[in-house]
Design a protein around this motif. Structure first.
Motif, mmCIF file in Angstrom:
data_model
loop_
_atom_site.group_PDB
_atom_site.id
_atom_site.type_symbol
_atom_site.label_atom_id
_atom_site.label_comp_id
_atom_site.label_asym_id
_atom_site.label_seq_id
_atom_site.Cartn_x
_atom_site.Cartn_y
_atom_site.Cartn_z
ATOM 1 N N LEU A 11 0.829 -1.209 0.000
ATOM 2 C CA LEU A 11 0.000 0.000 0.000
ATOM 3 C C LEU A 11 0.864 1.261 0.000
ATOM 4 O O LEU A 11 0.627 2.193 -0.776
ATOM 5 N N VAL A 12 1.876 1.276 0.842
ATOM 6 C CA VAL A 12 2.769 2.438 0.900
ATOM 7 C C VAL A 12 3.509 2.596 -0.423
ATOM 8 O O VAL A 12 3.639 3.700 -0.955
ATOM 9 N N ARG A 13 3.980 1.488 -0.988
ATOM 10 C CA ARG A 13 4.671 1.553 -2.275
ATOM 11 C C ARG A 13 3.735 2.088 -3.362
ATOM 12 O O ARG A 13 4.130 2.888 -4.210
ATOM 13 N N GLY A 14 2.477 1.676 -3.333
ATOM 14 C CA GLY A 14 1.493 2.169 -4.300
ATOM 15 C C GLY A 14 1.298 3.673 -4.195
ATOM 16 O O GLY A 14 1.243 4.377 -5.210
ATOM 17 N N PHE A 15 1.180 4.186 -2.970
ATOM 18 C CA PHE A 15 1.081 5.643 -2.781
ATOM 19 C C PHE A 15 2.327 6.334 -3.315
ATOM 20 O O PHE A 15 2.255 7.355 -3.984
ATOM 21 N N LEU A 21 6.273 14.281 -6.757
ATOM 22 C CA LEU A 21 7.673 14.687 -6.632
ATOM 23 C C LEU A 21 8.610 13.500 -6.398
ATOM 24 O O LEU A 21 9.775 13.684 -6.053
ATOM 25 N N GLY A 22 8.103 12.303 -6.561
ATOM 26 C CA GLY A 22 8.914 11.115 -6.319
ATOM 27 C C GLY A 22 8.845 10.697 -4.859
ATOM 28 O O GLY A 22 8.143 11.316 -4.057
ATOM 29 N N SER A 23 9.559 9.661 -4.513
ATOM 30 C CA SER A 23 9.516 9.162 -3.136
ATOM 31 C C SER A 23 10.751 8.333 -2.834
ATOM 32 O O SER A 23 11.482 7.936 -3.724
ATOM 33 N N TRP A 24 10.946 8.089 -1.551
ATOM 34 C CA TRP A 24 11.979 7.199 -1.054
ATOM 35 C C TRP A 24 11.553 6.751 0.325
ATOM 36 O O TRP A 24 10.642 7.311 0.919
ATOM 37 N N SER A 25 12.199 5.730 0.841
ATOM 38 C CA SER A 25 11.841 5.196 2.151
ATOM 39 C C SER A 25 13.087 5.066 3.018
ATOM 40 O O SER A 25 14.125 4.601 2.556
ATOM 41 N N VAL A 26 12.964 5.480 4.260
ATOM 42 C CA VAL A 26 14.004 5.289 5.261
ATOM 43 C C VAL A 26 13.410 4.388 6.332
ATOM 44 O O VAL A 26 12.333 4.667 6.855
ATOM 45 N N ARG A 36 11.831 -6.717 -0.262
ATOM 46 C CA ARG A 36 11.043 -7.839 -0.782
ATOM 47 C C ARG A 36 9.664 -7.417 -1.250
ATOM 48 O O ARG A 36 9.054 -8.090 -2.071
ATOM 49 N N SER A 37 9.156 -6.298 -0.765
ATOM 50 C CA SER A 37 7.839 -5.841 -1.211
ATOM 51 C C SER A 37 7.922 -5.122 -2.558
ATOM 52 O O SER A 37 6.906 -4.706 -3.095
ATOM 53 N N GLY A 38 9.136 -4.968 -3.081
ATOM 54 C CA GLY A 38 9.291 -4.362 -4.395
ATOM 55 C C GLY A 38 9.745 -2.918 -4.385
ATOM 56 O O GLY A 38 9.765 -2.266 -5.419
ATOM 57 N N TRP A 39 10.106 -2.409 -3.214
ATOM 58 C CA TRP A 39 10.590 -1.027 -3.142
ATOM 59 C C TRP A 39 11.904 -0.938 -3.915
ATOM 60 O O TRP A 39 12.783 -1.766 -3.732
ATOM 61 N N LEU A 44 15.691 3.319 -1.299
ATOM 62 C CA LEU A 44 15.544 2.722 0.026
ATOM 63 C C LEU A 44 16.810 2.933 0.845
ATOM 64 O O LEU A 44 17.915 2.665 0.376
ATOM 65 N N VAL A 45 16.642 3.416 2.078
ATOM 66 C CA VAL A 45 17.752 3.576 3.017
ATOM 67 C C VAL A 45 17.436 2.716 4.236
ATOM 68 O O VAL A 45 16.437 2.945 4.916
ATOM 69 N N GLU A 46 18.270 1.715 4.491
ATOM 70 C CA GLU A 46 18.096 0.837 5.646
ATOM 71 C C GLU A 46 19.109 1.272 6.704
ATOM 72 O O GLU A 46 20.266 0.862 6.677
ATOM 73 N N LEU A 47 18.669 2.125 7.620
ATOM 74 C CA LEU A 47 19.577 2.763 8.577
ATOM 75 C C LEU A 47 20.358 1.793 9.452
ATOM 76 O O LEU A 47 21.511 2.052 9.775
ATOM 77 N N HIS A 48 19.743 0.717 9.859
ATOM 78 C CA HIS A 48 20.411 -0.224 10.758
ATOM 79 C C HIS A 48 20.929 -1.453 10.034
ATOM 80 O O HIS A 48 21.287 -2.443 10.667
ATOM 81 N N GLY A 49 20.984 -1.405 8.706
ATOM 82 C CA GLY A 49 21.482 -2.530 7.931
ATOM 83 C C GLY A 49 20.379 -3.479 7.539
ATOM 84 O O GLY A 49 19.197 -3.180 7.660
ATOM 85 N N ALA A 50 20.794 -4.643 7.071
ATOM 86 C CA ALA A 50 19.836 -5.659 6.632
ATOM 87 C C ALA A 50 20.464 -7.037 6.790
ATOM 88 O O ALA A 50 21.648 -7.212 6.520
ATOM 89 N N VAL A 51 19.659 -8.001 7.198
ATOM 90 C CA VAL A 51 20.180 -9.347 7.424
ATOM 91 C C VAL A 51 20.563 -10.048 6.125
ATOM 92 O O VAL A 51 21.281 -11.032 6.154
ATOM 93 N N ARG A 52 20.121 -9.540 4.983
ATOM 94 C CA ARG A 52 20.489 -10.184 3.718
ATOM 95 C C ARG A 52 21.949 -9.942 3.359
ATOM 96 O O ARG A 52 22.518 -10.645 2.545
ATOM 97 N N TRP A 53 22.574 -8.933 3.947
ATOM 98 C CA TRP A 53 23.990 -8.645 3.713
ATOM 99 C C TRP A 53 24.813 -9.206 4.864
ATOM 100 O O TRP A 53 24.385 -9.170 6.012
#
Length: 111
Positions: A11-15, A21-26, A36-39, A44-53
């Motif tokens: 839903l958020v990605r759809g909005f 003016l474009g968008s991004w997510s932190v 994984r939701s397609g962002w 996309l900024v993952e401030l605390h990292g990600a378990v996939r890395w």
């Protein structure tokens, strides 16, 4: 790591896709659900990292790496207990120096 993102991510990605003016997510989430939701990765900024890395626990020259075999070992768990096996050989190693590899996430009080 096997949990799927809930409908709210879509839903958020759809909005965001219709933002004039474009968008991004932190996010401070480390579970990778935004990705994984397609962002888009470049939005996309993952401030605390990600378990996939993964990263080297000894801070060798390898900054981060993603390897399916290593990732599968990064947070292994027994289905019945959801706990990691204790055998050292089941833990991932840095391909650069061979030291223990760990998920590239911020561990508060530990880093």
């Amino acid at each position: 790591q096997d949990a799927e993102p809930h409908r709210g991510y879509s839903l958020v990605r759809g909005f965001a896709e219709h933002a004039p003016l474009g968008s991004w997510s932190v996010t401070t989430n480390v579970d990778g659900h935004w990705m994984r939701s397609g962002w888009p990765e470049d939005k996309l900024v993952e401030l605390h990292g990600a378990v996939r890395w993964l990263q080297c626990s000894q801070a060798c020259e390898r900054k981060k790496f993603l390897d399916d075999e290593l990732r599968a070992k990064a947070l292994p768990s027994k289905p019945a207990t959801r706990r990691r096996p204790e055998e050292k050989e089941s833990l991932p190693a840095c391909p650069g120096c061979g030291a223990l590899a760990r998920p590239m996430v911020r561990l508060f009080g530990k880093d």
